[in-house]
Design an enzyme around this catalytic site. Structure first.
Site, PDB file in Angstrom:
ATOM      1  CE1 TYR A  48      32.342  42.572  33.097  1.00 40.79           C
ATOM      2  CE2 TYR A  48      30.269  43.266  34.058  1.00 40.79           C
ATOM      3  CZ  TYR A  48      31.235  42.299  33.868  1.00 40.79           C
ATOM      4  OH  TYR A  48      31.098  41.070  34.466  1.00 40.79           O
ATOM      5  CG  HIS A 132      35.629  41.195  38.060  1.00 42.29           C
ATOM      6  ND1 HIS A 132      35.470  42.247  37.198  1.00 42.29           N
ATOM      7  CD2 HIS A 132      35.131  40.115  37.415  1.00 42.29           C
ATOM      8  CE1 HIS A 132      34.898  41.832  36.086  1.00 42.29           C
ATOM      9  NE2 HIS A 132      34.687  40.533  36.191  1.00 42.29           N
TER      10      HIS A 132
END
Length: 323
Positions: A48, A132
């Site tokens: 992010y 992830h």
């Protein structure tokens, strides 16, 4: 999983400039608003904003009592310095491309990822470490990454380990084979669609694995009372049949004096496996609106009506962890 997660979780991708820039003051104010609303679960990732999310979240939480909140971050992609310049080349974040993302599911890569995340967060530990988006690398994930996560948990470096993905079937395989404590399923258990109910939840029940629901607005389509044909679904154009279904859901909500995003946020938390609904928020106003939608009770007849019309499956109400 011996963690208490607030029913509303804070997704920290938007404060790192997801799609449009967010300045540091606005990011800090958004985290402050989440805290004031009772949010105590905060989720981030190196991906992010190329580390911006972790740095901003850590700074905003630095003065909070560490024992009072839960932080999760993710591993699987390392951030490597990049001198190409310009904006984020590989993501959708309005940040400078100071680094690039490099997949590394090795034991050393997982451990290095955690160490780097702790540095950016300014913490000595995170509570949950997710793998992830491993859906395209499942064999490697099971061979090296999941054992590395378990090792970190056994050492006490993290409290719980898991995986996050929008692929419910991939998560089910990891749950069945990998001994995970929690999974974050994105967009696959929502008011609009529930493939995780059959593809993932049975494996979680058998393994005693908790679920965190993310993407509950299906990348924006369910985030407004009236679904917008110019909105987004799966981060792209909304197919006509999906728009029609969303409009049907909105109409039933209106019949029961509710609004679509209110029902969309509350729906996943009705299932006893789901411990938290994580929502990405970029402003204090968004935080306050989501908290209000979660707190405003809907008429019980709404759920029965949705089920009777075949718009949602029959799901017994389950108690989610309180903030």
């Amino acid at each position: 999983m011996e963690l208490t997660l607030s029913r509303l979780g804070f997704g920290a991708a938007p404060i790192a400039g997801l799609y449009t820039a967010v300045d540091e003051d606005a990011a800090a104010a958004t985290v402050d608003a989440a805290w004031a609303a009772g949010v105590r679960y905060f989720d981030t990732a190196p991906h992010y904003g190329l580390g911006v999310s972790e740095r901003r979240l850590g700074a905003a939480l630095a003065h909070r009592p560490r024992a009072e909140y839960v932080v999760s971050t993710k591993a699987g992609r390392l951030l490597v310095p990049d001198d190409r310049g310009g904006a984020d080349h590989e993501g959708s974040f309005a940040v400078a491309a100071t680094h690039r993302r490099v997949w590394d599911l090795s034991r050393d890569g997982i451990r290095r990822s955690l160490d780097d995340s702790l540095t950016r967060l300014g913490l000595d530990h995170v509570d949950v470490l997710y793998l992830h988006d491993p859906e395209d690398r499942l064999d490697e994930a099971l061979a090296t990454a999941v054992p590395a996560l378990a090792e970190l948990r056994d050492e006490g470096a993290v409290t719980a380990v898991g995986a996050g993905s929008k692929d419910a079937a991939a998560l089910a395989r990891l749950v069945s084979d990998g001994g995970l404590d929690v999974v974050m399923v994105a967009g696959r258990y929502t008011l609009l669609e529930q493939p995780a109910l059959t593809e993932l939840f049975p494996a979680c029940t058998a393994a005693g694995t908790a679920v965190v629901a993310a993407g509950v607005y299906n990348s924006g389509l369910l985030a407004a009372p009236e679904p917008d044909p110019a909105g987004t679904y799966e981060y792209g154009v909304v197919p006509p049949e999906v728009l029609a279904r969303a409009r049907d859901l909105a109409a039933v909500c209106a019949d029961h004096d509710a609004v679509l995003p209110q029902a969309a946020l509350q729906f996943p938390l009705r299932h006893p496996l789901v411990r938290s609904a994580v929502v990405g928020m970029r402003s204090p106003a968004e935080v306050r609106q989501n908290a209000a939608w979660l707190d405003a009770a809907v008429a019980p007849g709404l759920w029965a009506d949705l089920e009777a019309r075949g718009l949602t499956p029959v799901v017994g109400a389950g108690a989610a962890a309180a903030p």
